[in-house]
Motif scaffolding. Structure first.
Motif, PDB file in Angstrom:
ATOM      1  N   GLY A 118      16.299  -0.263   6.012  1.00 35.49           N
ATOM      2  CA  GLY A 118      15.984  -0.886   4.730  1.00 35.49           C
ATOM      3  C   GLY A 118      14.559  -0.619   4.324  1.00 35.49           C
ATOM      4  N   SER A 119      14.138  -1.263   3.253  1.00 36.07           N
ATOM      5  CA  SER A 119      12.775  -1.080   2.768  1.00 36.07           C
ATOM      6  C   SER A 119      12.299  -2.352   2.076  1.00 36.07           C
ATOM      7  N   VAL A 120      10.995  -2.499   2.019  1.00 39.80           N
ATOM      8  CA  VAL A 120      10.364  -3.634   1.337  1.00 39.80           C
ATOM      9  C   VAL A 120       9.193  -3.105   0.525  1.00 39.80           C
ATOM     10  N   VAL A 121       9.071  -3.567  -0.713  1.00 38.91           N
ATOM     11  CA  VAL A 121       7.909  -3.262  -1.541  1.00 38.91           C
ATOM     12  C   VAL A 121       7.404  -4.568  -2.132  1.00 38.91           C
ATOM     13  N   MET A 122       6.113  -4.822  -2.019  1.00 42.73           N
ATOM     14  CA  MET A 122       5.503  -6.003  -2.616  1.00 42.73           C
ATOM     15  C   MET A 122       4.270  -5.585  -3.399  1.00 42.73           C
ATOM     16  N   ILE A 123       4.162  -6.077  -4.621  1.00 41.24           N
ATOM     17  CA  ILE A 123       3.053  -5.723  -5.509  1.00 41.24           C
ATOM     18  C   ILE A 123       2.359  -7.001  -5.969  1.00 41.24           C
ATOM     19  N   ASP A 124       1.049  -7.024  -5.879  1.00 41.09           N
ATOM     20  CA  ASP A 124       0.256  -8.144  -6.381  1.00 41.09           C
ATOM     21  C   ASP A 124       0.242  -8.067  -7.908  1.00 41.09           C
ATOM     22  N   VAL A 125       0.811  -9.050  -8.559  1.00 41.47           N
ATOM     23  CA  VAL A 125       0.966  -9.028 -10.007  1.00 41.47           C
ATOM     24  C   VAL A 125      -0.390  -9.040 -10.725  1.00 41.47           C
ATOM     25  N   ASP A 126      -1.375  -9.712 -10.146  1.00 42.20           N
ATOM     26  CA  ASP A 126      -2.680  -9.825 -10.800  1.00 42.20           C
ATOM     27  C   ASP A 126      -3.510  -8.551 -10.706  1.00 42.20           C
ATOM     28  N   SER A 127      -3.397  -7.818  -9.589  1.00 44.12           N
ATOM     29  CA  SER A 127      -4.259  -6.648  -9.371  1.00 44.12           C
ATOM     30  C   SER A 127      -3.527  -5.316  -9.447  1.00 44.12           C
ATOM     31  N   GLY A 128      -2.215  -5.323  -9.249  1.00 42.38           N
ATOM     32  CA  GLY A 128      -1.464  -4.074  -9.153  1.00 42.38           C
ATOM     33  C   GLY A 128      -1.479  -3.483  -7.755  1.00 42.38           C
ATOM     34  N   ASP A 129      -2.153  -4.158  -6.808  1.00 37.37           N
ATOM     35  CA  ASP A 129      -2.201  -3.668  -5.424  1.00 37.37           C
ATOM     36  C   ASP A 129      -0.801  -3.653  -4.807  1.00 37.37           C
ATOM     37  N   ALA A 311      10.504  -2.909  -7.749  1.00 42.29           N
ATOM     38  CA  ALA A 311       9.367  -3.809  -7.515  1.00 42.29           C
ATOM     39  C   ALA A 311       8.453  -3.834  -8.731  1.00 42.29           C
ATOM     40  N   VAL A 312       8.242  -2.673  -9.348  1.00 42.42           N
ATOM     41  CA  VAL A 312       7.445  -2.613 -10.576  1.00 42.42           C
ATOM     42  C   VAL A 312       8.129  -3.437 -11.669  1.00 42.42           C
ATOM     43  N   MET A 313       9.441  -3.308 -11.779  1.00 41.37           N
ATOM     44  CA  MET A 313      10.203  -4.079 -12.758  1.00 41.37           C
ATOM     45  C   MET A 313       9.951  -5.577 -12.577  1.00 41.37           C
ATOM     46  N   CYS A 314      10.079  -6.049 -11.346  1.00 41.98           N
ATOM     47  CA  CYS A 314       9.869  -7.473 -11.077  1.00 41.98           C
ATOM     48  C   CYS A 314       8.432  -7.892 -11.374  1.00 41.98           C
ATOM     49  N   ALA A 315       7.479  -7.022 -11.023  1.00 48.59           N
ATOM     50  CA  ALA A 315       6.072  -7.338 -11.279  1.00 48.59           C
ATOM     51  C   ALA A 315       5.811  -7.464 -12.774  1.00 48.59           C
ATOM     52  N   ARG A 316       6.413  -6.600 -13.563  1.00 39.90           N
ATOM     53  CA  ARG A 316       6.204  -6.655 -15.010  1.00 39.90           C
ATOM     54  C   ARG A 316       6.879  -7.878 -15.630  1.00 39.90           C
ATOM     55  N   ILE A 317       8.039  -8.237 -15.134  1.00 41.93           N
ATOM     56  CA  ILE A 317       8.691  -9.455 -15.629  1.00 41.93           C
ATOM     57  C   ILE A 317       7.832 -10.672 -15.296  1.00 41.93           C
ATOM     58  N   ALA A 318       7.292 -10.691 -14.076  1.00 42.24           N
ATOM     59  CA  ALA A 318       6.481 -11.831 -13.647  1.00 42.24           C
ATOM     60  C   ALA A 318       5.138 -11.890 -14.371  1.00 42.24           C
ATOM     61  N   GLY A 319       4.497 -10.738 -14.529  1.00 40.99           N
ATOM     62  CA  GLY A 319       3.135 -10.720 -15.072  1.00 40.99           C
ATOM     63  C   GLY A 319       3.028 -10.464 -16.554  1.00 40.99           C
ATOM     64  N   GLY A 320       4.095  -9.948 -17.167  1.00 47.31           N
ATOM     65  CA  GLY A 320       4.040  -9.668 -18.597  1.00 47.31           C
ATOM     66  C   GLY A 320       3.305  -8.386 -18.910  1.00 47.31           C
ATOM     67  N   GLU A 321       2.986  -8.207 -20.171  1.00 46.98           N
ATOM     68  CA  GLU A 321       2.441  -6.942 -20.655  1.00 46.98           C
ATOM     69  C   GLU A 321       1.071  -6.585 -20.077  1.00 46.98           C
ATOM     70  N   LYS A 322       0.349  -7.550 -19.548  1.00 42.93           N
ATOM     71  CA  LYS A 322      -0.977  -7.281 -18.990  1.00 42.93           C
ATOM     72  C   LYS A 322      -0.940  -6.936 -17.503  1.00 42.93           C
ATOM     73  N   THR A 323       0.244  -6.834 -16.932  1.00 48.61           N
ATOM     74  CA  THR A 323       0.358  -6.489 -15.508  1.00 48.61           C
ATOM     75  C   THR A 323      -0.257  -5.114 -15.245  1.00 48.61           C
ATOM     76  N   PRO A 324      -1.216  -5.003 -14.328  1.00 53.32           N
ATOM     77  CA  PRO A 324      -1.819  -3.693 -14.042  1.00 53.32           C
ATOM     78  C   PRO A 324      -0.796  -2.721 -13.451  1.00 53.32           C
ATOM     79  N   ASP A 325      -1.004  -1.441 -13.692  1.00 53.74           N
ATOM     80  CA  ASP A 325      -0.135  -0.436 -13.089  1.00 53.74           C
ATOM     81  C   ASP A 325      -0.316  -0.472 -11.569  1.00 53.74           C
ATOM     82  N   PRO A 326       0.739  -0.175 -10.821  1.00 50.73           N
ATOM     83  CA  PRO A 326       0.649  -0.256  -9.353  1.00 50.73           C
ATOM     84  C   PRO A 326      -0.211   0.850  -8.768  1.00 50.73           C
ATOM     85  N   HIS A 327      -0.915   0.545  -7.692  1.00 46.16           N
ATOM     86  CA  HIS A 327      -1.712   1.555  -6.999  1.00 46.16           C
ATOM     87  C   HIS A 327      -1.757   1.241  -5.513  1.00 46.16           C
ATOM     88  N   LEU A 328      -1.867   2.292  -4.732  1.00 47.62           N
ATOM     89  CA  LEU A 328      -1.903   2.195  -3.275  1.00 47.62           C
ATOM     90  C   LEU A 328      -3.300   2.488  -2.728  1.00 47.62           C
TER      91      LEU A 328
END
Length: 418
Positions: A118-129, A311-328
């Motif tokens: 399996g796999s897990v992805v978690m993104i910080d909605v406030d920072s995009g981390d 995970a990006v989809m969920c982050a955008r739903i949670a954070g709205g239009e100001k959600t930062p783009d994801p970065h590693l």
């Protein structure tokens, strides 16, 4: 992170081209020839390794630094008799690349899977981390450094759990019912449905000369958008998709983060597919049919996505239009990704309605994940600090069907026979 290995001729050629491009030199010029010779010399050194995958490969130039030199004094016979000061010729260390991954969280996620795939992805909605991005099982990268043995490599290749393949970033799967969040948002954004409008679910629905089943054979009765998401009612979303149309659904899917290969500073990554009429004509060679929309309504058919995209989809739903783009990559290397589709602003109430439905999935009786999550509470004893005290979670369950289940494979209630 990836792994390093002794460079082969293809690696040496690749690194030579990269180095020449970085200094804007041609292989035909004297400076270019000298630079190319230096690169070849470096990568042919017995102790030198080159990044073969992951960040090790993507960031090879930044990570390797610059080799240094040492002044040596030789006598007439060529014997080294002294070592001279060489501080001005010292090498330069490579960049210190800092990742956003939380190692403790990553290890915890791996441990929870045990021997399962399996796999897990978690993104910080406030920072995009990207704080967690794991795929399991995974081979020990150290096994590749000096050349992996044929027996071990074959065992990895034939393992049905696909350990050689990063499921979170390279895995492309039907999103199943998680895609219903997109259909819900598209139905509201387009005006095709209102949150209060109900659809009757009897356990199956007739569209275009055939029945489409709901996952619950006995049906859900009359459901609105909130209940449709909460109970993951297929019949509700068949109707929502039919009224909305695939073009509006595809548009929202891209705004929610699907259909894009995210540049994270690692090798690999897949685009998935956000289908519409133009996509099907180009890829399949035929027009889009109304029945295709019904299949897409529940994340089946031609719709595919990676776990990272979801995970990006969920982050955008949670954070709205100001959600930062994801970065590693946090620092040490620039990783541009200028083609991400922005979420943009939705009509008032659209995102709120989807969030409410997702809260119902995990945290309201009747939600498809309610019993598994003990009521959705992440702090049942009230021990977390504010603002997380007594917090609940929201989400969307989803189980994708990868082949058609024939009538002969169903019981009298329409359920798949195991």
């Amino acid at each position: 992170i990836g792994y390093v290995q002794k460079a082969n001729e293809a690696d040496i050629t690749r690194m030579t081209e990269i180095e020449l491009k970085a200094v804007n030199e041609s292989l035909e010029s004297a400076a270019g020839k000298a630079r190319a010779a230096a690169v070849r010399r470096l990568y042919r050194h017995p102790a030198m390794r080159v990044g073969k995958s992951g960040i090790e490969a993507y960031g090879e130039v930044e990570l390797k630094g610059e080799p240094g030199k040492i002044r040596m004094l030789q006598n007439a016979a060529g014997r080294v008799i002294d070592r001279l000061p060489s501080d001005d010729l010292a090498g330069k260390p490579g960049a210190e690349i800092v990742l956003s991954i939380d190692a403790e969280l990553q290890n915890y996620a791996i441990s929870r899977f045990g021997a399962e795939a399996g796999s897990v992805v978690m993104i910080d909605v406030d920072s995009g981390d990207v704080v967690c991005m794991m795929s399991t099982p995974a081979p020990d990268p150290n096994a590749f450094v000096s050349g992996i043995g044929s027996t071990l490599f074959k065992s990895l290749q034939t393992d049905e759990r696909n350990p050689l393949y990063h499921k979170a970033y390279d895995g492309v799967y039907p999103p199943g019912s998680t895609f219903k969040t997109i259909v819900a948002a598209a139905a509201l954004e387009s005006g095709a449905m209102s949150p209060e409008e109900t659809v009757h679910c009897s356990g199956k629905a007739w569209y275009y000369n055939r029945f489409y089943n709901c996952w619950r054979p006995q049906g859900h009765g009359n459901v609105n958008l909130h209940q449709g998401l909460q109970k993951s009612c297929d019949c509700y979303f068949y109707r929502a998709a039919e009224k909305t149309g695939i073009e509006a659904i595809a548009d929202v899917a891209k705004r929610f983060g699907l259909g894009h290969r995210y540049e994270l500073g690692i090798t690999g990554g897949k685009i998935g597919s956000v289908p519409n009429d133009a996509w099907k004509r180009k890829v399949i060679g035929e027009q889009w049919y109304a029945g295709d929309t019904i299949s897409a309504a529940i994340g089946q058919g031609y719709v595919t996505a990676t776990p990272f995209q979801l995970a990006v989809m969920c982050a955008r739903i949670a954070g709205g239009e100001k959600t930062p783009d994801p970065h590693l990559i946090v620092s040490g290397m620039k990783v541009p990704d200028n083609t991400i589709t922005p979420m943009g602003q939705f009509k008032p109430g659209v995102i709120e309605a989807v969030r409410s439905g997702m809260f119902g999935v995990t945290s309201e009786p009747g939600g498809t994940a309610y019993s598994y999550l003990q009521g959705g509470s992440v702090d049942p004893k009230g021990e977390l600090p504010a603002p997380y005290t007594n917090a609940h979670m929201a989400g969307k369950s989803g189980t994708a069907q990868v082949r058609v289940i024939l009538a002969s494979e169903r019981n009298s209630r329409g359920e798949a026979i195991k």
